[in-house]
Scaffold this active site. Structure first.
Site, PDB file in Angstrom:
ATOM      1  CG  HIS A   1      -2.158   1.007   1.171  1.00 21.97           C
ATOM      2  ND1 HIS A   1      -3.308   0.567   0.938  1.00 21.97           N
ATOM      3  CD2 HIS A   1      -2.168   2.117   1.262  1.00 21.97           C
ATOM      4  CE1 HIS A   1      -4.303   1.493   0.964  1.00 21.97           C
ATOM      5  NE2 HIS A   1      -3.605   2.514   0.979  1.00 21.97           N
TER       6      HIS A   1
ATOM      7  CG  ASP B   1      -0.174 -10.591 -11.124  1.00 25.78           C
ATOM      8  OD1 ASP B   1       0.419 -10.808 -10.168  1.00 25.78           O
ATOM      9  OD2 ASP B   1      -1.066  -9.763 -11.216  1.00 25.78           O
TER      10      ASP B   1
ATOM     11  CB  CYS C   1      -2.014  -2.092 -17.662  1.00 23.77           C
ATOM     12  SG  CYS C   1      -2.538  -3.680 -17.345  1.00 23.77           S
TER      13      CYS C   1
ATOM     14  CD  GLU D   1      -3.302 -10.118 -14.382  1.00 25.08           C
ATOM     15  OE1 GLU D   1      -2.390  -9.356 -13.794  1.00 25.08           O
ATOM     16  OE2 GLU D   1      -4.610 -10.052 -14.097  1.00 25.08           O
TER      17      GLU D   1
HETATM   18  C1  PEP Z   1      -0.147  -6.604 -13.676  1.00 24.06           C
HETATM   19  O1  PEP Z   1      -0.248  -7.718 -13.147  1.00 24.06           O
HETATM   20  O2  PEP Z   1       0.691  -6.418 -14.531  1.00 24.06           O
HETATM   21  C2  PEP Z   1      -1.169  -5.463 -13.303  1.00 24.06           C
HETATM   22  C3  PEP Z   1      -1.137  -4.515 -14.036  1.00 24.06           C
HETATM   23  O3  PEP Z   1      -2.125  -5.708 -12.417  1.00 24.06           O
HETATM   24  P1  PEP Z   1      -1.772  -5.689 -10.767  1.00 24.06           P
HETATM   25  O4  PEP Z   1      -0.490  -5.124 -10.615  1.00 24.06           O
HETATM   26  O5  PEP Z   1      -2.610  -4.986 -10.310  1.00 24.06           O
HETATM   27  O6  PEP Z   1      -1.776  -7.406 -10.416  1.00 24.06           O
HETATM   28 MG    MG Z   2      -2.060  -8.107 -12.004  1.00 22.55          MG
END
Ligand code: PEP
Ligand code: MG
Length: 576
Positions: free
Chosen positions: A191, A457, A504, A433
């Protein structure tokens, strides 16, 4: 001079005096009291509780004005601790029995509470320890009549040094003289790290021993980009970093000069550069940094630090606001992604041996259609107010995607019956992912409107490296050939099926790897807003043909280190 290496949580360099938070250990004396003193001590305790309550409500109001209601709700949990009858009654009954001063009794009860909670294997209760600690300290401070020694006291731009940061400390940094912060514990996705990026404060976490090495007033250099912290630097190091800071300012201005231009290569290939957000009130920063849209809106933060779950109306209002503010630019809302390292107190997810491989994201949502459909209805309702799209996290195969779409169809039907308008053609994307999804992306591409690669991920699953564990962080390599091959496979499958592919995960905002991603054909990049100008600058400085050539050379290399070096050298050539 001491140099420590931790986990780079939020980029940028800061130099300043250390301010140790939590170094205010209270010395609570044990004093015998007479029977006649008991009513006075009880009164002292009650006054401290009332004063603490007033302070928290005041803080809550300020945060609500500065940062919005969601952040302010963190303090609801603190107010609940103040009303805990068991805690209050235990203090009063021990006071009568032991005939000792109330500050001492209270500090003993507090310690007992925390040690009991520490032993319980329950993430929800573990989260509560920070709240109890926070409130307990406030009460103790008021009992002892001490002035609050906290962030408000910082007069010059200081660097916060803490073992960990409570949510209220982190949120309170918003308007304070905080130049950077460093902590002993925490990973990239804690966080604290997420908040630091939102607040644009350089931060290094997971330093393990920083609190034991720093003394109040020491001078620190914090390099949040490389994860390096230097304690009491010598004159030469200080000058080097001052120079680096100056250079960075110059470079930032250069990048900012192109922030509102298109991300188009010298030979005409245009890509989209979008922003990742966690809270709706990040929208102004998104616009300020020249984003062309929101490529990832992590909606699970809406559920955090509150006792109840957001209602459909609350979801709707938040999404409507973001959609309207960003219109006509696209906003991709990701459906709830909890589990893994993100726990929500509302849903008591059982303790799991391997939470990242367990009941997480779409798996949770498919098992709880009530929660999932509530969110889907809200997204659909908000879709008439702008250019909204939605995407599912953690899809591992086409069956899951079809199940999610069935629930989406049900949500649409429910709205139709109520006569509520929505965009029936809303685009539905899939986050890639999980390695199984990456490998079968040709199958998934037939059922999806777009892909978004979640490398945070994908890297942890394909390289078998826990993304939040500082001990194995050296193995977490975005440039690993296995990752590049998976990414290439996903992009090719998407293009074969004539759908767009975005990324992303944090990798999309890595300046040197961006060259390779561009060359592999990625259509959209989504990243924390502050990185956007730099990425636009880089893309505008190079040719697509050149990037394709770089990518094909990178694909022939054998290790992540080789790829990383090659990418950095190529970048240095381009933005000389
Ligand atoms: C990711 O896994 O790359 C992602 C964008 O989602 P998070 O970081 O929220 O798991
Ligand atoms: Mg993710």
């Amino acid at each position: 001079m001491i140099q420590l290496k931790g986990i780079a949580a939020a980029g940028g360099i800061s130099i300043g005096p250390a301010y140790k938070l939590g170094s205010e250990e209270f010395i609570v004396l044990r004093e015998a009291i007479s029977w006649d003193d008991i009513p006075v001590q009880i009164q002292l305790f009650e006054e401290a509780l009332i004063k603490t309550r007033r302070e928290i409500i005041e803080l809550q109001k300020r945060i609500s004005l500065d940062m919005g209601q969601e952040e302010a709700q963190i303090f609801d949990a603190h107010l609940l601790v103040l009303e805990d009858r068991m805690l209050i009654e235990e203090v009063i009954s021990r006071l009568k029995k032991e005939q000792l001063n109330v500050a001492y009794i209270f500090s003993e009860v507090l310690k007992k509470y925390i040690s009991v909670f520490l032993k319980i294997e329950d993430e929800y209760l573990k989260e509560r320890i920070a709240d109890i600690n926070d409130v307990g300290k406030r009460i103790l401070r008021n009992l002892l009549g001490k002035e609050k020694k906290g962030l408000g006291e910082i007069k010059e731009k200081a660097i916060i040094v803490a073992h960990d940061l409570s949510p209220s400390d982190t949120v309170a940094m918003h308007t304070k003289n905080v130049a950077a912060f460093v902590t002993d514990i925490g990973g990239k996705t804690s966080h604290t790290a997420i908040m630091a990026k939102s607040l644009e404060i350089p931060a290094v976490v997971g330093l393990e021993i920083v609190t034991s090495k720093v003394n109040p007033g020491d001078v620190l250099i914090v390099d949040g980009t490389s994860g390096v912290v230097i304690i009491n630097p010598d004159e030469e190091t200080l000058n080097n970093y001052r120079q680096k800071l100056e250079n960075l300012k110059g470079i930032a201005e250069k990048f900012l000069s192109v922030k509102d231009l298109a991300a188009v290569t010298t030979d005409g290939r245009e890509v989209m550069i979008n922003a990742n957000i966690e809270f709706p009130d990040e929208v102004p920063s998104v616009k300020l940094h020249g984003s062309q849209g929101i490529g990832l809106y992590r909606t699970e933060f809406f559920y955090m630090n509150r006792k109840d779950s957001p209602t459909e109306e609350e979801h709707y209002q938040a999404y409507k606001y973001v959609a309207e503010e960003m219109n006509p630019h696209p906003v991709i809302i990701r459906t709830l992604d909890i589990g893994g390292d993100k726990f929500l107190s509302q849903f008591r997810i059982p303790h799991e041996m391997q939470p990242f491989l367990g009941w997480r994201a779409i798996r949770f949502c498919l098992a709880r259609p009530d929660i999932f459909k509530l969110q889907l209805r809200a997204i659909l309702r908000a879709s008439v107010h702008g250019n909204l799209k939605l995407m599912y996290p953690m899809i591992s195969g086409v069956e899951e995607l079809k199940q999610a779409n069935l629930l989406l169809a049900e949500a649409k039907e429910e709205l139709r019956k109520k006569g509520m308008p929505f965009n029936d053609q809303i685009e539905v994307g899939v986050m890639i992912e999980v390695p199984s999804a990456a490998v079968t992306s040709d199958i998934l591409a037939k059922e999806a409107d777009f892909f978004s690669i979640g490398t945070n991920d994908l890297i942890q699953y394909s390289l078998a490296v826990d993304r939040s564990n500082e001990k194995v962080a050296y193995l977490y390599e975005p440039a690993h050939p296995a990752v590049l091959r998976l990414v290439k496979n996903i992009i090719d499958a998407a293009h074969q099926a004539k759908i767009k592919v975005a990324m992303c995960g944090e990798m999309a905002g890595d300046p040197s790897l961006a060259l390779i991603l561009l060359g592999l054909g990625l259509d959209e990049f989504s990243m924390p807003p502050q990185v956007i100008p730099e990425l636009k600058y880089i893309i505008r400085a190079m040719g697509y043909k050149e990037a394709q050539e770089l990518a094909s050379q990178a694909m022939k290399l054998s290790t992540g280190t080789e790829v990383e070096k090659f990418a950095q050298a190529s970048l240095a050539q381009i933005i000389k």
